[in-house]
Design an enzyme around this catalytic site. Sequence first.
Site: not given
Length: 287
Positions: A64, A88, A140, A158, A165
């Site tokens: 990150h 997250d 999306d 990310d 997906p």
Amino acid sequence: MSQKELWYETLHANFGQYFSVENVLYREKTEHQDLVIFENPVLGRVMALDGVVQTTERDEFIYHEMMTHVPLLAHGQAKKVLIIGGGDGAMLREVSRHKNIEQITMVEIDAGVVEFCRQYLPNHSAGAYDDPRFKLVIDDGVNFVNQTTEKFDVIISDCTDPIGPGESLFTSAFYEGCARSLNEGGIFVAQNGVCFLQQDEAVDSHNKLSHYFKDVSFYQAAIPTYYGGIMTFAWATQNRQLRQLDITTLQQRFVEAGLTCRYYNPAIHVGSFALPQYLLDALTTKR
């Protein structure tokens, strides 16, 4: 899964890695993917989607910090940031450390990921979801960048691996939409896998991005969870100079931003754009 069971990752067909499971904290098949969080004695809490590890408490900071501080400090004047994925919350956490940023938009396809990560991976977001600059859009990513009229200074994809997906976030339609959604001098970065094992994916991304950006390359970091060698991050912009900033400029921006990092520093920033010869050769020959 029982408490002593071994959990096997299924990203690659012929070899992989396993994790001992101390405790399963959460498991659910959401509308879009099969999601699990369990505890491992070495890596802490581990989150996996569709049989592939996405993040762990122990080493998430490497991923990150590199995905955020490299483009943000290279840009130097970013005000609006778009995060695609990142449910997250750790990408948001790192972006929000830059106080000059005025707006952070995150587009996540699966509301369930956001909800359970806030509960079971609270250290990832560390309260960043409460930042007043933050806006969450459940959509999306491809659809968003091709429908929005907003412009951003930095776009961070990310994304998961190009299966399920996440596959749409490696398409020309997505890259074209991102190029169109950037302000002048904007930067696009994206997770692009471990290049030793996923070289074809890097080549494919490079070829597609080159249709929409003048400067396309990769930078890298070593992240233990993502086994097989260095992880590569796609880099794309219309301004070639942003990838060639000197360390003095980066050091000044780093100090001005008031950042304290566990992995990133200006020397790492400069060095991360040095790529192994096998990848450079592949990018040159497989076009």
